[in-house]
Design a protein around this motif. Sequence first.
Motif, mmCIF file in Angstrom:
data_model
loop_
_atom_site.group_PDB
_atom_site.id
_atom_site.type_symbol
_atom_site.label_atom_id
_atom_site.label_comp_id
_atom_site.label_asym_id
_atom_site.label_seq_id
_atom_site.Cartn_x
_atom_site.Cartn_y
_atom_site.Cartn_z
ATOM 1 N N LEU A 63 37.432 12.384 16.090
ATOM 2 C CA LEU A 63 38.140 13.649 15.906
ATOM 3 C C LEU A 63 39.518 13.612 16.553
ATOM 4 N N ASP A 64 39.613 12.960 17.707
ATOM 5 C CA ASP A 64 40.913 12.825 18.376
ATOM 6 C C ASP A 64 41.886 12.036 17.502
ATOM 7 N N LYS A 65 41.402 10.968 16.874
ATOM 8 C CA LYS A 65 42.278 10.154 16.025
ATOM 9 C C LYS A 65 42.624 10.868 14.722
ATOM 10 N N ILE A 66 41.669 11.595 14.172
ATOM 11 C CA ILE A 66 41.945 12.367 12.960
ATOM 12 C C ILE A 66 43.074 13.365 13.226
ATOM 13 N N GLU A 67 43.027 14.001 14.376
ATOM 14 C CA GLU A 67 44.084 14.944 14.738
ATOM 15 C C GLU A 67 45.414 14.229 14.964
ATOM 16 N N ALA A 68 45.376 13.087 15.657
ATOM 17 C CA ALA A 68 46.603 12.351 15.966
ATOM 18 C C ALA A 68 47.286 11.810 14.712
ATOM 19 N N LEU A 69 46.490 11.579 13.666
ATOM 20 C CA LEU A 69 47.029 10.982 12.437
ATOM 21 C C LEU A 69 47.033 11.969 11.273
ATOM 22 N N ASN A 70 47.022 13.245 11.590
ATOM 23 C CA ASN A 70 46.912 14.234 10.516
ATOM 24 C C ASN A 70 48.176 14.346 9.664
ATOM 25 N N ASP A 71 49.244 13.646 10.056
ATOM 26 C CA ASP A 71 50.453 13.633 9.229
ATOM 27 C C ASP A 71 50.332 12.647 8.067
ATOM 28 N N ILE A 72 49.300 11.785 8.115
ATOM 29 C CA ILE A 72 49.068 10.810 7.042
ATOM 30 C C ILE A 72 47.966 11.370 6.160
ATOM 31 N N LEU A 73 48.333 11.857 5.008
ATOM 32 C CA LEU A 73 47.411 12.665 4.210
ATOM 33 C C LEU A 73 46.364 11.851 3.464
ATOM 34 N N ASP A 74 46.614 10.568 3.230
ATOM 35 C CA ASP A 74 45.695 9.822 2.367
ATOM 36 C C ASP A 74 44.762 8.889 3.130
ATOM 37 N N ILE A 75 44.586 9.104 4.430
ATOM 38 C CA ILE A 75 43.560 8.350 5.154
ATOM 39 C C ILE A 75 42.180 8.854 4.721
ATOM 40 N N LYS A 87 25.609 17.277 16.040
ATOM 41 C CA LYS A 87 26.963 16.871 15.673
ATOM 42 C C LYS A 87 27.202 16.922 14.155
ATOM 43 N N THR A 88 26.207 17.352 13.404
ATOM 44 C CA THR A 88 26.323 17.230 11.947
ATOM 45 C C THR A 88 27.397 18.133 11.352
ATOM 46 N N ARG A 89 27.628 19.306 11.924
ATOM 47 C CA ARG A 89 28.617 20.217 11.333
ATOM 48 C C ARG A 89 30.007 19.591 11.346
ATOM 49 N N GLN A 90 30.395 19.014 12.479
ATOM 50 C CA GLN A 90 31.712 18.397 12.567
ATOM 51 C C GLN A 90 31.804 17.153 11.689
ATOM 52 N N ILE A 91 30.723 16.390 11.635
ATOM 53 C CA ILE A 91 30.720 15.217 10.752
ATOM 54 C C ILE A 91 30.829 15.653 9.297
ATOM 55 N N ALA A 92 30.093 16.682 8.928
ATOM 56 C CA ALA A 92 30.075 17.139 7.542
ATOM 57 C C ALA A 92 31.453 17.558 7.052
ATOM 58 N N ASN A 93 32.288 18.072 7.947
ATOM 59 C CA ASN A 93 33.557 18.652 7.526
ATOM 60 C C ASN A 93 34.789 17.841 7.922
ATOM 61 N N SER A 94 34.587 16.701 8.576
ATOM 62 C CA SER A 94 35.727 15.897 9.022
ATOM 63 C C SER A 94 35.818 14.554 8.314
ATOM 64 N N PHE A 95 34.798 14.196 7.543
ATOM 65 C CA PHE A 95 34.739 12.876 6.937
ATOM 66 C C PHE A 95 34.549 12.981 5.426
ATOM 67 N N ALA A 96 34.979 11.920 4.732
ATOM 68 C CA ALA A 96 34.763 11.830 3.280
ATOM 69 C C ALA A 96 33.478 11.093 2.960
ATOM 70 N N TRP A 97 33.086 10.202 3.878
ATOM 71 C CA TRP A 97 31.877 9.388 3.697
ATOM 72 C C TRP A 97 31.068 9.395 4.991
ATOM 73 N N VAL A 98 29.747 9.308 4.854
ATOM 74 C CA VAL A 98 28.847 9.040 5.979
ATOM 75 C C VAL A 98 27.918 7.921 5.534
ATOM 76 N N HIS A 99 27.951 6.793 6.262
ATOM 77 C CA HIS A 99 27.172 5.609 5.860
ATOM 78 C C HIS A 99 25.823 5.528 6.562
ATOM 79 N N SER A 100 25.552 6.404 7.514
ATOM 80 C CA SER A 100 24.443 6.177 8.444
ATOM 81 C C SER A 100 23.385 7.271 8.416
ATOM 82 N N VAL A 101 23.136 7.852 7.246
ATOM 83 C CA VAL A 101 22.065 8.843 7.110
ATOM 84 C C VAL A 101 20.731 8.105 7.024
#
Length: 234
Positions: A63-75, A87-101
């Motif tokens: 989350l810290d890195k997502i915030e630090a790099l939020n100027d790069i829109l296509d990450i 932790k699922t709520r933050q994961i659900a709304n901060s990521f495009a993929w989850v590989h570890s369900v």
Amino acid sequence: MSSIADNIGSVTRRIQKATLQAGRKPDSVQLLAVSKTRSADELREAVLAGQRAFGENYLQEALDKIEALNDILDIEWHFIGPIQSNKTRQIANSFAWVHSVDRLKIARRLSEQRDPSLPPLNICLQVNVNEEESKSGCRLDELPQLIADISELPGIRLRGLMTIPDPSQSETDLRNSFHILATTLASLKAGHPDAGPLDTLSMGMSGDLELAIAEGATWVRVGTALFGARPVKS
């Protein structure tokens, strides 16, 4: 010392060579940069070299890195670590993929907590192919029921399977582990045509990506070969 850009070029060439040798389409394998413990500046350097997909294991660090790099829109952010229920709520709304369900409870929480204004969350089911006691992941025999249950959930899109096989195996056994996951996915896709695309195999890392690609990997998760050895925690 090689730069991150040089390393990305080297790994990309390895992927291209392995893909060609496997007789697969040139764009059928994607590189996921495993960026846990790496700084936002290192990720920015990788982005400048053309890398866009990053895999994170630790939520707060991510989350810290997502915030630090939020100027790069296509990450494209991928969560690849163990998932705690709280932790699922933050994961659900901060990521495009989850590989570890690895269980229905987590899939259900991700589904319920994904913001409906966002695209469906792409998920892979983590499979403990070698049934190691120390590893996360569901068993192979649990997959049919798990997929049937998850296919009913809104807000998530079941894409395929992920594994982290025992790295101490011989090359032959490693390749067999990848082959088992690939044949399992093919069987599940045939048996569950309405479950989702089931087009993804997340497997292979810095030391064995060629073996994984030969068996059908679509995402290879590479950290050390891109960023060097992880710093030792004091």
